[in-house]
Design a protein around this motif. Sequence first.
Motif, PDB file in Angstrom:
ATOM      1  N   SER A  33       0.868  -1.229   0.059  1.00 18.94           N
ATOM      2  CA  SER A  33      -0.130  -0.040  -0.104  1.00 18.94           C
ATOM      3  C   SER A  33       0.791   1.494   0.033  1.00 18.94           C
ATOM      4  N   MET A  34       2.226   1.243  -0.130  1.00 22.86           N
ATOM      5  CA  MET A  34       3.215   2.179  -0.143  1.00 22.86           C
ATOM      6  C   MET A  34       2.812   3.417  -1.134  1.00 22.86           C
ATOM      7  N   PRO A  35       2.713   3.037  -2.413  1.00 20.52           N
ATOM      8  CA  PRO A  35       2.329   4.344  -3.358  1.00 20.52           C
ATOM      9  C   PRO A  35       1.119   5.006  -2.843  1.00 20.52           C
ATOM     10  N   GLU A  36       0.142   4.183  -2.431  1.00 18.88           N
ATOM     11  CA  GLU A  36      -1.336   4.782  -1.957  1.00 18.88           C
ATOM     12  C   GLU A  36      -0.987   5.775  -0.744  1.00 18.88           C
ATOM     13  N   THR A  37      -0.283   5.091   0.049  1.00 22.95           N
ATOM     14  CA  THR A  37       0.012   5.823   1.484  1.00 22.95           C
ATOM     15  C   THR A  37       0.909   7.353   1.035  1.00 22.95           C
ATOM     16  N   ILE A  38       1.794   7.151   0.358  1.00 23.26           N
ATOM     17  CA  ILE A  38       2.545   8.339  -0.325  1.00 23.26           C
ATOM     18  C   ILE A  38       1.838   9.269  -0.774  1.00 23.26           C
TER      19      ILE A  38
END
Lengths: 205, 201
Positions: free
Chosen positions: B187-192
């Motif tokens: 979920s990193m891109p979304e969290t960024i």
Amino acid sequence: MTLPRRLLCVITDERSDPVELARMALEGGAGIVQLRRKTASGRQLFEWAVRIQELCRERQAMFIVNDRVDIALAMQADGVHLGQQDMPAPAARALLGPGAIIGVSVSCTAEAVSAAKDGANYIGVGHIFPTYSKDKPSPPLGTAAIKPIRNAAQLPVIAIGGIELKNAAEVIRAGASGIAVISAVSESDDPADASRELVRRIRQA
Amino acid sequence: MIVSSGGEHLAQRGLVQKQAQALAHSAPVIFQIREKMLDASSLWALCHEIAPVIDAAGSILAVNERFDIALAAGAKGVHLPESSCPADTVRKATKGLIVGQSVHSETSALKASSAGLDYLLFGPVFHTPSKEPFGPPQGLERLREICAKVRIPVFAVGGITPDKALACIECGAWGVAALTPFLDAGSMPETISRYLSFMPS
């Protein structure tokens, strides 16, 4: 860069003041001081390294940083000593340049040959005798291992591991250019005197 | 935005590689690699592996403290802890690298800034378990004071959830940094992008 023969290398321990230890080791005739302190911060290592390098220059001795090529680069040390778990020697050479001394720890012929191919200036061969300074899962190599490893690498050997007054001459006679010690100097009541005695033994060997 | 890795917390195998790959689908960040359990040989190999991936994503790989490894492995940056080699000596030895430093006081902030570093990381601003060793939270007012005193970008760190990012920017921070929200690489891109949505561009 050629390494002088019959050299004493004193490595700092985890407890003593490294600058004070270096000062005494040099007073006793050590030819190399190696700064090794796994738990110290970069700033602390840097500060020690600057002072020990100065002391080494005054005595025409060499100063080597264990593992931390970054510290050696920042304060322009004479060289680094790399274990098998440290940065590869060619990478260190590219950063430090052709004039730097690079030593590599080896414990068998294959590692010694790689170290030579990687451009090491000397190999640290050990451990020769049983030692308590570091956890060693493998058995000691013994002095008979020195010659074949040296011949395979065609590099000066600094022997390490359990070397003390009573066996220092034997190591040199077995083909080592020098010896490296930690506790034989750092745990002595008089590190300068302990260094002086070790130097005397290896010169007479 | 600075994303800090911290594999020592969970010992998730391959987390750093997954995070590096996830950056391909995200806005550019500084990816700070902070794996204190790795020896220099493993860290060098890991950085060597992920540097091209992070480069291709337009992000910046910053190796924690070991600028020798950053230079040798082709990383674009180095991130110094407060107790590192003096910043000016690192600056001199690392031509071309982006050099940042963590600071926890005004004195260190001014020193880093005058050494010509590229950015600072100041905190902990809020409470967070991963920053407990660095003392109690310093709060937004301290952040505001530091940002006013130095001329280089300051990133805020410590307990900064996406909704708290705007308050930090309003205090003068250039951006924010976080570790814990990125432990799930998927979920990193979304969290960024959630973080970025709270910050004016």
